[in-house]
Motif scaffolding. Structure first.
Motif, PDB file in Angstrom:
ATOM      1  N   LEU A  63     -10.442  28.705 -36.367  1.00  0.00           N
ATOM      2  CA  LEU A  63     -11.818  28.952 -36.782  1.00  0.00           C
ATOM      3  C   LEU A  63     -12.375  30.112 -35.968  1.00  0.00           C
ATOM      4  O   LEU A  63     -12.377  30.067 -34.737  1.00  0.00           O
ATOM      5  N   VAL A  79     -14.222  20.868 -38.425  1.00  0.00           N
ATOM      6  CA  VAL A  79     -12.905  21.465 -38.635  1.00  0.00           C
ATOM      7  C   VAL A  79     -11.830  20.606 -37.982  1.00  0.00           C
ATOM      8  O   VAL A  79     -10.753  20.381 -38.562  1.00  0.00           O
ATOM      9  N   LEU A 118     -10.377  30.105 -40.799  1.00  0.00           N
ATOM     10  CA  LEU A 118     -11.713  29.879 -41.339  1.00  0.00           C
ATOM     11  C   LEU A 118     -12.658  30.842 -40.644  1.00  0.00           C
ATOM     12  O   LEU A 118     -12.518  31.108 -39.449  1.00  0.00           O
ATOM     13  N   VAL A 143     -16.658  29.834 -44.715  1.00  0.00           N
ATOM     14  CA  VAL A 143     -17.611  28.740 -44.562  1.00  0.00           C
ATOM     15  C   VAL A 143     -18.998  29.372 -44.591  1.00  0.00           C
ATOM     16  O   VAL A 143     -19.378  30.067 -43.655  1.00  0.00           O
ATOM     17  N   ILE A 166     -14.575  23.550 -45.837  1.00  0.00           N
ATOM     18  CA  ILE A 166     -13.607  23.328 -44.754  1.00  0.00           C
ATOM     19  C   ILE A 166     -12.369  22.620 -45.291  1.00  0.00           C
ATOM     20  O   ILE A 166     -11.231  22.994 -44.979  1.00  0.00           O
TER      21      ILE A 166
END
Length: 382
Positions: A63, A79, A118, A143, A166
């Motif tokens: 992430l 996450v 992400l 996201v 997610i």
């Protein structure tokens, strides 16, 4: 260099183990607030120490997030939970900073073996991460965060369902979308290559962004651009460009702005380019050529009324077919385009300032960015 705040790591030590030290460019970041300018990897508790699990079994997601745009603790927990439920290893977490918009830490994540990335932040963060992800074949999950979310809007992703996006990382579908690249030539002759996923532009649109008050943007979002537009229009003057669409002959024109678009929807439901597609292997080029105040009325009519309203209805499309054409807004399409200018003009990519240029050459990498979308998400009209 000695750290200027208590407890800060020495920069040379901070670069280990990846040995990457950011060399700031002339790009205005979309990060604000208390970010300290050092790219760093953080764990779920916000610690900057190396996370455990060097011999991780199974797939791992990373992430990358802008701490000024998201609620970091809740996002990391979400996450982590989704990864655990999917049977993936412990996620990696990276924060962007004023000196790293997200591209460097994304490359670090890929070097660590991330199987998916992400991104959570504003349009500038998404652009920077996509720049590092382009051509890798590793899926990127957007996201929705920040004020614009223009790529997420054009992909028609759920903007108000963070957890669904997610989960798309681990169980969703994949879409190979186009990514644009721009080679910027500075007045001193130096060049730099950068990616864009929504649109880039040179001229008035870039000046508008440069004149937007950052504090106002932070408080009211994209509406702040209205203020920037008002201040930019007061001194707006057309300028001469030489331009060439890839595969076509050279042209000359006087313009206020030239846009290179990968997709066509703007905030508030405005459609700048209704026919633009994220998967057609082309860029849409838009030239604004209004003549006087009346010309700007034609520009507004084209974008806010014709494209965004009349085209939705059969009767409206008949009206547009019968209307006399005007040249206030001109459209073209191709796999790339180059625009040269005698004098330097400001340039923007996905809403971030990139200084001034005398030439910008753009191209599209068809299907060059793999994005994760929720399972069953309709991508037929993208």
């Amino acid at each position: 260099m000695t750290p200027d705040r208590p407890g800060a790591p020495d920069p040379e030590d901070a670069a280990a183990p990846n040995d990457i030290i950011r060399e700031p460019e002339d790009v205005a970041p979309d990060t604000t607030g208390d970010a300290d300018g050092e790219a760093r990897r953080v764990d779920t508790e916000g610690r900057t120490a190396e996370m455990s699990g060097g011999d991780r079994a199974g797939k791992v997601a990373a992430l990358v997030y802008n701490p000024t745009k998201v609620e970091a603790d809740g996002l990391r927990r979400a996450v982590e939970t989704a990864a655990r439920d999917a049977g993936w290893a412990e996620p990696l977490f990276y924060e962007t900073t004023v000196d790293d918009l997200g591209d460097d830490v994304t490359r670090q994540a890929l070097q660590k073996g991330a199987d998916a990335v992400l991104v959570a932040g504003g349009d500038g963060t998404v652009r920077a991460v996509a720049e590092a992800m382009g051509g890798t074949g590793i899926p990127l999950t957007i996201v929705p965060s920040g004020t614009g979310n223009l790529l997420a809007r054009n992909l028609r992703l759920p903007l108000d369902d963070r957890d669904r996006m997610i989960r798309a990382t681990f169980e969703g579908d994949r879409l190979a979308m186009d990514i644009g690249w721009a080679t910027l030539t500075r007045p001193d002759g130096t060049r730099a290559d950068h990616a864009f996923v929504v649109m880039g532009g040179v001229g008035l649109d870039a000046a508008m962004i440069a004149n937007t008050n950052p504090a106002l943007k932070k408080s009211v979002g994209w509406v702040a651009y209205v203020d920037g537009a008002a201040r930019s229009l007061a001194n707006a003057k057309p300028f001469r460009v030489m331009y060439e669409i890839t595969g076509h002959r050279l042209h000359s024109a006087r313009v206020h702005s030239v846009l290179f678009a990968n997709c066509g929807s703007l905030p508030a439901g405005l459609e700048l380019i209704p026919e633009a597609s994220l998967t057609d292997g082309n860029l849409d080029i838009v030239m604004f050529q209004p003549k006087g105040a009346l010309g700007w009325i034609f520009v507004w009519r084209r974008v806010a009324w014709d494209n965004s309203f009349l085209r939705r209805f059969r009767a409206g499309r008949r009206v547009l077919a019968l209307r006399t054409k005007d040249n206030a807004v001109r459209y073209a399409r191709g796999t790339g385009a180059e625009v040269g200018m005698a004098e330097p003009h400001p340039v923007q990519l996905d809403g971030d300032e990139f200084g001034e240029v005398i030439d910008i050459a753009t191209r599209v990498d068809a299907g060059g960015l793999l994005v994760a979308v929720p399972r069953g998400h309709d991508t037929r009209t993208l």
